[in-house]
Design an enzyme around this catalytic site. Structure first.
Site, PDB file in Angstrom:
ATOM      1  N   LYS A  94       1.770   7.447  -2.947  1.00  0.00           N
ATOM      2  CA  LYS A  94       0.534   7.415  -3.712  1.00  0.00           C
ATOM      3  C   LYS A  94      -0.280   8.636  -3.303  1.00  0.00           C
ATOM      4  O   LYS A  94      -0.095   9.182  -2.210  1.00  0.00           O
ATOM      5  CB  LYS A  94      -0.244   6.135  -3.358  1.00  0.00           C
ATOM      6  CG  LYS A  94      -1.226   5.708  -4.400  1.00  0.00           C
ATOM      7  CD  LYS A  94      -0.620   4.781  -5.422  1.00  0.00           C
ATOM      8  CE  LYS A  94      -1.660   4.380  -6.448  1.00  0.00           C
ATOM      9  NZ  LYS A  94      -1.127   3.481  -7.461  1.00  0.00           N
ATOM     10  N   GLY A 196     -10.992  -1.935 -17.731  1.00  0.00           N
ATOM     11  CA  GLY A 196     -10.586  -0.550 -17.991  1.00  0.00           C
ATOM     12  C   GLY A 196      -9.301  -0.545 -18.802  1.00  0.00           C
ATOM     13  O   GLY A 196      -9.072  -1.431 -19.636  1.00  0.00           O
TER      14      GLY A 196
END
Ligand code: NAD
Length: 366
Positions: A94, A196
């Site tokens: 990540k 979102g």
């Protein structure tokens, strides 16, 4: 400018990177800094046993660099287990970029970030996460092939969020089946926290199924937009966790299941998209178990996005993406049942399966 030399005593006061609470034998942590563009990023590579470390890039206004480091350590570890449990040949990685995606993200900064990704020669492959779009990934693609989540017109699999939401929907249905005896979500009261990219797509599935959906977000304009599109209500209170509900779906940031929220929670099931929902996985997994709240492990049910981007590397199509994502239903049901049988938390049950796949590959390689 001269760099300050700290005494050994002073240095001992600084928390060491390898001693971070979230450090879990990560293979590599790369700090990326570029004065010209203002880029400050950290790439975390947790484990590459199963394949290259793939995971999105998050751009976020962290309160401190330690907070950003902690986030990338937790997120990259989560990716190792997410790919392992989903049966993908990928490791866990990540990246985080420190800054406000709305005001500080420039093409130059993204290109520089892409160059850093490229310098790792494919050990880390990036994609989008919070604060990123497919357009950003298209830009990164101009400087490195080690990027997924590319737009469809550029040969990619497009925005992974709708598939992530579909996987969460599948996992939620499985958890409902386990807890209520039926996976039909009609009339179930479901609170979606964060609407979102993923949250909105989840709301669409839930409202199509006839669930009673309450939405919450820190962005008022977004709340009104989503309310007007689907038959859902905006939550107007100040403590969502204490409300009567069947299902709580955390779809914003992580660690919302914690010491404060758990004693108040009235939900019978937790199933959402956010990564790292449990602030402390062992402690909070156990507290949920004691309270009889069924927790669908986040890294298991939010794997739709990685399934979608993996298609770009393995060249499989839409049908296979959907098939793999629908399988989240079966895996979730299996893990919830196993956890009960073995008297462990659902998180631990999922983790054990993921870890055993990584360990088996290590043994085979040795
Ligand atoms: P997003 O940035 O599009 O949406 C996040 C939403 O949460 C925004 O609308 C934001 O205003 C809202 N929010 C932020 N803080 C909040 C708070 N305290 N309370 C309520 N709302 C808040 O991100 P997304 O892509 O929809 O991802 C949501 C979560 O799912 C993230 O944790 C992400 O890591 C995780 N996730 C996303 C994907 C994907 O495919 N996008 C895949 C796996 C996991």
């Amino acid at each position: 400018m001269t760099a300050e030399v700290l005494s050994t005593k002073d240095l001992q006061k600084v928390a060491p990177v390898f001693g971070q609470l979230s450090f879990d034998n990560h293979e590599q942590i790369v700090f990326c800094n570029d004065k010209e563009t203002g880029l400050k990023a950290i790439i975390g590579i947790h484990d590459t046993t199963l394949g290259p470390a793939l995971g999105g890039t998050r751009m976020y206004q962290y309160n401190s660099e330690w907070e950003a480091l902690n986030d990338v350590l937790r997120l990259s570890r989560g990716m190792s287990f997410k790919s392992a449990i989903t049966g993908l040949n990928l490791g866990g990685g990540k990246a985080v970029i420190i800054g406000d995606a709305k005001t500080q993200k420039t093409p130059e900064l993204m290109l520089k970030f892409g160059e850093f990704v490229h310098s790792l020669s494919g050990r880390y492959i990036t994609a989008e996460d919070v604060g990123m779009t497919t357009a950003d990934m298209d830009l990164v693609r101009t400087v490195t092939p080690y990027v997924t989540g590319i737009s469809e017109d550029k040969g990619g699999a497009g925005n992974p969020s709708p598939i992530t939401a579909y996987g969460v929907f599948m996992g939620m249905k499985a958890a409902a089946k386990y807890k209520f005896g039926s996976d039909d979500l009609e009339n179930r009261v479901i609170y979606v926290e964060g609407i979102g990219n993923v949250g909105e797509a989840l709301v669409e599935h839930l409202s199509n199924e006839g669930a009673k959906v309450m939405i919450s977000d820190i962005n008022q304009a977004r709340l009104e937009e989503v309310r007007d599109k689907y038959s859902v209500e905006i939550y107007g209170g100040s403590n969502l966790h204490a409300e009567e509900m069947d299902i709580y779906a955390p779809c914003a940031m992580g660690a919302t299941v914690n010491d404060i929220s758990i004693p108040q929670l009235k939900a019978k099931v937790i199933a959402g998209a956010a990564n790292n929902q449990l602030a402390e996985e062992n402690k909070h997994g156990m507290l949920l178990r004691k309270r009889g709240i069924v927790y669908a492990p986040d890294f298991l049910i939010n794997a739709g996005g990685i399934i979608n981007v993996y298609a770009e590397l393995e060249n499989y199509g839409r049908q296979e993406i959907i098939r793999k994502t629908e399988n989240i239903y079966n895996t979730t049901l299996e893990i919830l049942t196993n956890a009960e049988k073995n008297n462990v938390t659902t998180h631990a049950a999922a983790l054990a399966i993921a870890q055993s796949r990584i360990d088996a590959r290590k043994t085979k390689k040795a």
